[in-house]
Design a protein around this motif. Structure first.
Motif, PDB file in Angstrom:
ATOM      1  N   GLU A 160       1.759   7.426  -0.516  1.00  0.00           N
ATOM      2  CA  GLU A 160       2.470   8.526  -1.154  1.00  0.00           C
ATOM      3  C   GLU A 160       1.547   9.447  -1.953  1.00  0.00           C
ATOM      4  O   GLU A 160       1.969  10.525  -2.374  1.00  0.00           O
ATOM      5  N   ALA A 161       0.272   9.044  -2.153  1.00  0.00           N
ATOM      6  CA  ALA A 161      -0.576   9.831  -3.050  1.00  0.00           C
ATOM      7  C   ALA A 161      -1.983  10.106  -2.534  1.00  0.00           C
ATOM      8  O   ALA A 161      -2.662  10.975  -3.079  1.00  0.00           O
ATOM      9  N   VAL A 162      -2.448   9.382  -1.517  1.00  0.00           N
ATOM     10  CA  VAL A 162      -3.850   9.495  -1.101  1.00  0.00           C
ATOM     11  C   VAL A 162      -3.915   9.915   0.372  1.00  0.00           C
ATOM     12  O   VAL A 162      -3.670   9.107   1.261  1.00  0.00           O
ATOM     13  N   PRO A 163      -4.251  11.161   0.638  1.00  0.00           N
ATOM     14  CA  PRO A 163      -4.309  11.630   2.026  1.00  0.00           C
ATOM     15  C   PRO A 163      -5.280  10.840   2.889  1.00  0.00           C
ATOM     16  O   PRO A 163      -5.050  10.685   4.093  1.00  0.00           O
ATOM     17  N   GLY A 220       2.552  -3.044  -9.656  1.00  0.00           N
ATOM     18  CA  GLY A 220       2.852  -2.103  -8.594  1.00  0.00           C
ATOM     19  C   GLY A 220       1.925  -0.915  -8.508  1.00  0.00           C
ATOM     20  O   GLY A 220       2.229   0.055  -7.816  1.00  0.00           O
ATOM     21  N   ASP A 221       0.771  -0.951  -9.183  1.00  0.00           N
ATOM     22  CA  ASP A 221      -0.100   0.216  -9.285  1.00  0.00           C
ATOM     23  C   ASP A 221      -1.201   0.171  -8.219  1.00  0.00           C
ATOM     24  O   ASP A 221      -2.348  -0.170  -8.502  1.00  0.00           O
ATOM     25  N   ASP A 222      -0.855   0.505  -6.983  1.00  0.00           N
ATOM     26  CA  ASP A 222      -1.854   0.548  -5.921  1.00  0.00           C
ATOM     27  C   ASP A 222      -2.949   1.562  -6.228  1.00  0.00           C
ATOM     28  O   ASP A 222      -4.131   1.329  -5.956  1.00  0.00           O
ATOM     29  N   LEU A 262      -8.126  -4.347  -3.526  1.00  0.00           N
ATOM     30  CA  LEU A 262      -7.896  -2.940  -3.197  1.00  0.00           C
ATOM     31  C   LEU A 262      -6.471  -2.511  -3.471  1.00  0.00           C
ATOM     32  O   LEU A 262      -6.205  -1.319  -3.650  1.00  0.00           O
ATOM     33  N   LEU A 263      -5.540  -3.480  -3.488  1.00  0.00           N
ATOM     34  CA  LEU A 263      -4.127  -3.179  -3.692  1.00  0.00           C
ATOM     35  C   LEU A 263      -3.602  -3.881  -4.929  1.00  0.00           C
ATOM     36  O   LEU A 263      -4.210  -4.841  -5.424  1.00  0.00           O
ATOM     37  N   ALA A 288       0.803  -1.230   0.000  1.00  0.00           N
ATOM     38  CA  ALA A 288       0.000   0.000   0.000  1.00  0.00           C
ATOM     39  C   ALA A 288       0.831   1.274   0.000  1.00  0.00           C
ATOM     40  O   ALA A 288       0.289   2.360   0.192  1.00  0.00           O
ATOM     41  N   ALA A 289       2.144   1.171  -0.267  1.00  0.00           N
ATOM     42  CA  ALA A 289       2.987   2.373  -0.278  1.00  0.00           C
ATOM     43  C   ALA A 289       2.540   3.359  -1.353  1.00  0.00           C
ATOM     44  O   ALA A 289       2.676   4.573  -1.176  1.00  0.00           O
TER      45      ALA A 289
END
Length: 344
Positions: free
Chosen positions: A25-28, A310-312, A303-304, A20-21
């Protein structure tokens, strides 16, 4: 549409480097609850964040004292994230091992502020109790049990032909030889502890004493327990021994999930949306062969990103689109970011 959403939360063995990294890094909406949990752990939280975001291979993730709080944090943050971005909390929560603690937090059994205390107490209870392990066996539990050697125990029933064993390392080695000789596929899991076996009975007692200091409440949502394979009762939710005893008792994951799937009516649009929060997509593997999924009544939604993808961000965006198609209000935030990621 009348499909209910079921959030499936993983436990030990499903941890992966940087799981889920991409969302962190992109979703608050994911990063905020994850950061809050890690911050509540104090200096240990900063170390765990570093271990979590380290590229593979990272053998430290085999250590339950590292993987367990990270599995909890990622599962809890995913639940909060999906609820925030879809505008709809999952109808059912179902967690495997430490994933059930994440489900309990999402259901309001203990507060987000107390989540760090719950996981710190679990860490303390497990400290120094190494020397064991876990094995995944590609066979039904009824076929495995007659071949167990003293000390080895059934730790989890994950599917019709997915059984997990736990116990001291020497007992597992002897059992593994017997199972392999019988033609069964055996694989060691990423665990240095014998979770969900009598080996951790002492840890469970220590954990129960610590949990008695944490306020526990009745669940606010529907939580299907994988300790009992039935709906969590109020008297269980507020009992520290119920949660602590999980350490030494088998996980009835497949019996619980099968009960949900067996109860779905026939016909498209009347089943379940199974939201798989595992980084290896193992939680929905047994469900894919169930008649409810094969008929299209129920659907599996990761969901992941999977092991080869690698595209969470894209995976979460697709999941939210599925939820939006079932009359769930979806925020454009992640959907827009997912579209941008796909385009690039």
């Amino acid at each position: 549409m009348s499909r209910r959403t079921v959030l499936l939360l993983p436990g030990q063995g499903a941890q992966r480097e940087r799981m889920a990294a991409g969302l962190y890094e992109a979703v608050p909406e994911f990063a905020a609850p994850m950061d809050s949990f890690l911050a509540a752990l104090g200096p240990e939280g900063a170390r765990l964040r570093e271990e979590w975001l380290r590229p593979a291979p990272n053998p430290s993730l085999d250590d339950a004292l590292v993987s367990q709080p990270l599995l909890f944090g990622v599962g809890y943050a995913l639940g909060r994230c999906v609820t925030a971005l879809s505008g709809h909390a999952p109808d059912v929560l179902l967690g495997h091992s430490v994933g059930e603690l994440a489900a309990a937090a999402l259901a309001g059994v203990f507060s987000p502020e107390d989540a760090a205390r719950v996981m710190a107490a679990r860490r303390t209870a497990l400290a120094g109790r190494t020397g064991g392990g876990m094995l995944a066996v590609g066979a039904a539990v009824a076929d495995v049990e007659p071949l167990l050697t003293p000390g080895a125990a059934v730790a989890a029933i994950n599917g019709p032909r997915q059984t997990v064993l736990a116990g001291p390392s020497d007992a597992l080695a002897r059992t593994s030889e017997r199972l392999a000789a019988a033609g069964m596929v055996v694989r060691a899991l990423r665990s240095g502890h014998a979770f969900h076996s009598p080996s951790l009975a002492g840890a469970a007692e220590t954990y129960a004493r610590a949990l008695s200091q944490v306020p526990l409440r009745a669940p606010e949502g529907a939580l299907l327990s994988t300790r009992t394979a039935r709906w969590l009762r109020t008297e269980e939710a507020v009992d520290p021994a119920f949660w602590a005893g999980q350490l030494a008792l088998p996980v009835l994951y497949w019996p619980a999930l099968r009960a949900l799937l067996d109860g779905t009516p026939d016909g498209p649009g009347t089943g379940l949306i199974l939201l798989d929060a595992s980084a290896d997509r193992s939680l929905t593997a047994p469900a894919r062969r169930h008649p409810s999924v094969r008929s299209g009544a129920s659907v599996v939604v990761p969901l992941l990103a999977g092991p080869a993808d690698g595209d969470d961000l894209g995976s979460l965006g697709e999941a939210l689109d599925v939820l939006a198609g079932h009359r769930v209000r979806t925020s454009p935030h992640v959907r827009t970011r997912a579209a941008q990621a796909t385009a690039s």
